[in-house]
Design a protein around this motif. Structure first.
Motif, PDB file in Angstrom:
ATOM      1  N   VAL A 165      53.559  57.917 -40.186  1.00 10.76           N
ATOM      2  CA  VAL A 165      52.209  57.453 -40.603  1.00 10.76           C
ATOM      3  C   VAL A 165      51.594  58.248 -41.554  1.00 10.76           C
ATOM      4  O   VAL A 165      52.008  59.464 -41.687  1.00 10.76           O
ATOM      5  N   SER A 166      50.734  57.708 -42.448  1.00 17.58           N
ATOM      6  CA  SER A 166      50.200  58.334 -43.280  1.00 17.58           C
ATOM      7  C   SER A 166      48.557  58.186 -43.253  1.00 17.58           C
ATOM      8  O   SER A 166      47.980  57.339 -42.590  1.00 17.58           O
ATOM      9  N   HIS A 167      48.121  59.426 -43.974  1.00 11.81           N
ATOM     10  CA  HIS A 167      46.680  59.415 -43.804  1.00 11.81           C
ATOM     11  C   HIS A 167      46.072  58.096 -44.491  1.00 11.81           C
ATOM     12  O   HIS A 167      44.683  57.746 -44.058  1.00 11.81           O
ATOM     13  N   LEU A 168      46.767  57.468 -45.404  1.00 11.67           N
ATOM     14  CA  LEU A 168      46.105  56.185 -45.870  1.00 11.67           C
ATOM     15  C   LEU A 168      46.190  55.051 -44.834  1.00 11.67           C
ATOM     16  O   LEU A 168      45.379  54.134 -45.184  1.00 11.67           O
ATOM     17  N   ASP A 169      46.840  55.298 -43.794  1.00  9.40           N
ATOM     18  CA  ASP A 169      46.767  54.247 -42.790  1.00  9.40           C
ATOM     19  C   ASP A 169      45.624  54.359 -41.907  1.00  9.40           C
ATOM     20  O   ASP A 169      45.142  53.505 -41.244  1.00  9.40           O
ATOM     21  N   VAL A 170      44.883  55.428 -41.922  1.00  8.92           N
ATOM     22  CA  VAL A 170      43.547  55.728 -41.103  1.00  8.92           C
ATOM     23  C   VAL A 170      42.693  54.509 -41.351  1.00  8.92           C
ATOM     24  O   VAL A 170      41.882  54.125 -40.478  1.00  8.92           O
ATOM     25  N   LEU A 171      42.185  54.315 -42.461  1.00  9.31           N
ATOM     26  CA  LEU A 171      41.009  53.573 -42.803  1.00  9.31           C
ATOM     27  C   LEU A 171      41.369  52.125 -42.259  1.00  9.31           C
ATOM     28  O   LEU A 171      40.484  51.598 -41.679  1.00  9.31           O
ATOM     29  N   PRO A 172      42.577  51.643 -42.682  1.00 10.19           N
ATOM     30  CA  PRO A 172      42.564  50.215 -42.280  1.00 10.19           C
ATOM     31  C   PRO A 172      42.727  50.038 -40.910  1.00 10.19           C
ATOM     32  O   PRO A 172      42.180  49.144 -40.076  1.00 10.19           O
ATOM     33  N   THR A 173      43.309  51.127 -40.114  1.00  5.98           N
ATOM     34  CA  THR A 173      43.601  51.062 -38.693  1.00  5.98           C
ATOM     35  C   THR A 173      42.046  51.134 -38.200  1.00  5.98           C
ATOM     36  O   THR A 173      41.865  50.423 -37.047  1.00  5.98           O
ATOM     37  N   LEU A 174      41.321  52.106 -38.571  1.00 13.57           N
ATOM     38  CA  LEU A 174      39.819  51.967 -38.080  1.00 13.57           C
ATOM     39  C   LEU A 174      39.010  50.701 -38.410  1.00 13.57           C
ATOM     40  O   LEU A 174      38.580  50.411 -37.172  1.00 13.57           O
ATOM     41  N   LEU A 175      39.040  50.145 -39.381  1.00 16.17           N
ATOM     42  CA  LEU A 175      38.327  49.025 -39.487  1.00 16.17           C
ATOM     43  C   LEU A 175      38.776  47.760 -38.714  1.00 16.17           C
ATOM     44  O   LEU A 175      37.930  47.145 -38.094  1.00 16.17           O
ATOM     45  N   ASP A 176      40.070  47.822 -38.355  1.00 19.40           N
ATOM     46  CA  ASP A 176      40.649  46.804 -37.462  1.00 19.40           C
ATOM     47  C   ASP A 176      40.119  46.971 -36.278  1.00 19.40           C
ATOM     48  O   ASP A 176      39.794  46.123 -35.212  1.00 19.40           O
ATOM     49  N   LEU A 177      39.998  48.241 -35.589  1.00 20.64           N
ATOM     50  CA  LEU A 177      39.616  48.621 -34.450  1.00 20.64           C
ATOM     51  C   LEU A 177      38.131  48.437 -34.233  1.00 20.64           C
ATOM     52  O   LEU A 177      37.654  48.009 -33.025  1.00 20.64           O
ATOM     53  N   LEU A 178      37.409  48.348 -35.327  1.00 19.25           N
ATOM     54  CA  LEU A 178      36.171  48.115 -35.252  1.00 19.25           C
ATOM     55  C   LEU A 178      35.646  46.818 -35.578  1.00 19.25           C
ATOM     56  O   LEU A 178      34.461  46.481 -35.874  1.00 19.25           O
ATOM     57  N   CYS A 179      36.671  45.842 -35.946  1.00 19.91           N
ATOM     58  CA  CYS A 179      36.458  44.552 -36.069  1.00 19.91           C
ATOM     59  C   CYS A 179      35.637  44.278 -37.540  1.00 19.91           C
ATOM     60  O   CYS A 179      34.776  43.457 -37.566  1.00 19.91           O
ATOM     61  N   ILE A 180      35.951  45.332 -38.435  1.00 25.45           N
ATOM     62  CA  ILE A 180      35.220  45.097 -39.516  1.00 25.45           C
ATOM     63  C   ILE A 180      36.257  44.560 -40.587  1.00 25.45           C
ATOM     64  O   ILE A 180      37.326  45.011 -40.800  1.00 25.45           O
ATOM     65  N   GLU A 181      35.818  43.743 -41.590  1.00 22.99           N
ATOM     66  CA  GLU A 181      36.936  43.209 -42.715  1.00 22.99           C
ATOM     67  C   GLU A 181      37.464  44.229 -43.641  1.00 22.99           C
ATOM     68  O   GLU A 181      36.519  45.029 -44.107  1.00 22.99           O
ATOM     69  N   LYS A 182      38.460  44.258 -43.869  1.00 26.21           N
ATOM     70  CA  LYS A 182      39.258  45.307 -44.718  1.00 26.21           C
ATOM     71  C   LYS A 182      39.129  44.905 -46.048  1.00 26.21           C
ATOM     72  O   LYS A 182      39.357  43.895 -46.453  1.00 26.21           O
ATOM     73  N   PRO A 183      38.566  46.027 -47.015  1.00 29.67           N
ATOM     74  CA  PRO A 183      38.915  45.743 -48.529  1.00 29.67           C
ATOM     75  C   PRO A 183      40.435  45.426 -49.023  1.00 29.67           C
ATOM     76  O   PRO A 183      41.172  45.873 -48.411  1.00 29.67           O
ATOM     77  N   ASP A 184      40.167  44.567 -49.977  1.00 27.90           N
ATOM     78  CA  ASP A 184      41.747  44.136 -50.516  1.00 27.90           C
ATOM     79  C   ASP A 184      42.204  45.268 -51.258  1.00 27.90           C
ATOM     80  O   ASP A 184      43.649  45.007 -51.706  1.00 27.90           O
ATOM     81  N   TYR A 185      41.769  46.538 -51.439  1.00 25.98           N
ATOM     82  CA  TYR A 185      42.376  47.454 -52.208  1.00 25.98           C
ATOM     83  C   TYR A 185      43.020  48.448 -51.445  1.00 25.98           C
ATOM     84  O   TYR A 185      43.572  49.282 -52.165  1.00 25.98           O
ATOM     85  N   LEU A 186      42.954  48.462 -50.306  1.00 22.96           N
ATOM     86  CA  LEU A 186      43.622  49.405 -49.537  1.00 22.96           C
ATOM     87  C   LEU A 186      44.712  49.273 -49.559  1.00 22.96           C
ATOM     88  O   LEU A 186      45.887  48.293 -49.555  1.00 22.96           O
ATOM     89  N   GLU A 187      45.681  50.695 -49.656  1.00 20.62           N
ATOM     90  CA  GLU A 187      47.018  50.688 -49.738  1.00 20.62           C
ATOM     91  C   GLU A 187      47.856  51.068 -48.580  1.00 20.62           C
ATOM     92  O   GLU A 187      48.883  51.043 -48.401  1.00 20.62           O
TER      93      GLU A 187
END
Length: 461
Positions: free
Chosen positions: A272-294
């Motif tokens: 896993v990468s630190h880059l995975d933290v933000l999309p993982t958190l947003l999914d857990l919070l049920c918040i729509e993810k920005p389309d620019y996430l890597e």
């Protein structure tokens, strides 16, 4: 759900959950109640770029943080996690270290620039660098008090960052050096043991502060509705660790506790990468993810579903104190590193933090030690990445595959190195590649002193 983000400086994986003989009982306790990532990696093994990637979900060469924030490099704060969650109705709280705007103890501009609604941070000015662990404790108490007393009308995102385990380390307890064998890739001598004893003291203090904050979260009654992330920015401040793309530089402590998760009390073996933290958190919070996430979301692992992790993780260096452009790709078995500054096939000595251990390496020829511009390591047989097999014909197919992976990554992310060397902006403070000490007072040791830096040095601001 609330989010509590706990982070240290320069710790790598040197804590007890990864088998090290250091005193971190509260981190151990937390990891045993969370999901512990055995193979988590930062995006850049230097402070501001690493944090910027985790908190924006994009690479430093995409978000602007090519080097250290206090050296004139700037982040686009509109994509910072604190701002994203503030827009989603969270109270965003900053306490302690941030390293995305200015120096990491500086908070004049950071809260507003990054999207924090409240800054609880204590004044750091009374403390010498090695005493900033006292400042850490003051910040821990401030956050603990806030957690217990705040009304909780909104969900919160709270960032608690510590100076520990950044150098300068606090003075070790008497006799501690006799039982302070440094990590196995550092020579075991009386000098290195005495140095590592300071790290052990620093990490123990950080551990106690983490315990203080977690106890307050529990006392507040919100532990069962708070996602807690614990991590660090990159590896230890030793030669061939921090500011290198080897595992010792990019491998990080990371654990996440999600209330009600089927993954609590387990380890995760996928990459896993630190880059995975933000999309993982947003999914857990049920918040729509920005389309620019890597990065990739690994939220499903917390629901007990199978997740193999990432097929590969990428990392980069642009600037630390001097320009040292490099890229790396790591798979489960191999690590490939490419340095792009063909004109300087030597060590960038100012990018190695000053210490008695650095002095030991300098006395033993570090300045003359060549730097191989292309490196390939077979981690099954060479876990410490000391034997470069790039020229070994048995690895020709692997080498070509890793080169191809890196080329695709650079093209996909519009890497500026595809267009040649990154030009030094006169606003950036950048040491020359030949400079030995990052804090040199000789102007000849700099490609650029940075306009802001020169103003401060002349006493004009």
């Amino acid at each position: 759900m609330n989010v509590l983000y706990l982070h240290t400086h320069d710790t790598g994986r040197v804590v007890s959950p990864y088998g090290y003989g250091v005193s971190t009982p509260r981190i151990q306790e937390f990891c045993e109640d969370a999901l512990l990532f055995q193979h988590a990696y930062c995006v850049s093994p230097t402070c501001s770029p690493s944090r910027s990637a985790l908190l924006t979900g994009i690479y430093p060469h995409q978000n602007g943080m090519l080097g250290l924030a206090q050296r004139g490099f700037e982040l686009d704060g509109s994509r910072h996690l604190a701002r994203l969650l503030s827009r989603a109705g969270f109270a965003s709280v900053l306490c302690g270290v941030q390293h995305e705007v200015g120096y990491y103890t500086s908070h004049e501009l950071a809260p507003a620039a990054l999207g924090y609604n409240l800054d609880l941070t204590a004044d750091a000015s009374p403390y010498a660098e090695k005493d900033l662990v006292i400042w850490d404790h003051a910040n821990a108490k401030r956050l603990a008090d806030w957690l217990v007393s705040s009304a909780g009308e909104k969900p919160f995102f709270a960032s608690f960052g510590q100076h520990a385990t950044h150098r300068a380390w606090p003075d070790a307890d008497p006799g501690a050096a006799d039982y302070a064998r440094p990590p196995v890739n550092i020579p075991n001598t009386e000098l290195t043991r005495a140095d590592f004893a300071g790290f052990k003291k620093s990490v123990a203090l950080a551990d106690a502060n983490i315990g203080l904050v977690l106890d307050a979260l529990r006392e507040s009654g919100r532990a069962n509705e708070t996602i807690v992330l614990l991590t660090t920015d990159h590896g230890l401040a030793y030669p061939f660790e921090k500011c290198t793309l080897l595992d010792a530089g990019t491998g990080v402590l990371m654990a996440m506790r999600v209330p009600g998760s089927a993954a609590r009390g387990r380890s995760f073996d996928g990459l896993v990468s630190h880059l995975d933290v933000l999309p993982t958190l947003l999914d857990l919070l049920c918040i729509e993810k920005p389309d620019y996430l890597e990065g990739a979301s690994h939220a499903k692992v917390f629901a007990g579903e199978k997740d193999p992790g990432d097929a590969e993780v990428f990392s980069e260096i642009n600037f630390h104190t001097s320009y040292e452009p490099a890229r790396a790709v790591r798979t489960e078995r191999y690590c490939y590193v490419r340095y792009f500054d063909d004109a300087w096939p030597r060590q960038n000595l100012s990018n190695v933090d000053g210490s008695t251990v650095k002095n030991l390496y300098l006395e033993r020829g570090l300045a003359e030690r060549p730097k191989e511009l292309e490196q390939l390591y077979d981690l099954t047989y060479d876990a410490f990445e000391t034997h470069n097999v790039e020229a070994d014909p048995r690895y020709a197919e692997v080498l070509e595959d890793m080169r191809t992976r890196l080329a695709h990554f650079m093209e996909k992310t519009n890497d500026p190195l595809l267009r040649g060397a990154i030009e030094v902006d006169p606003r950036w403070k950048v040491n020359r590649r030949s400079c030995v000490a990052a804090g040199s007072k000789d102007p000849a040791d700099y490609e650029s002193l940075g306009m802001d830096f020169m103003v401060r040095e002349r006493g004009m601001a």
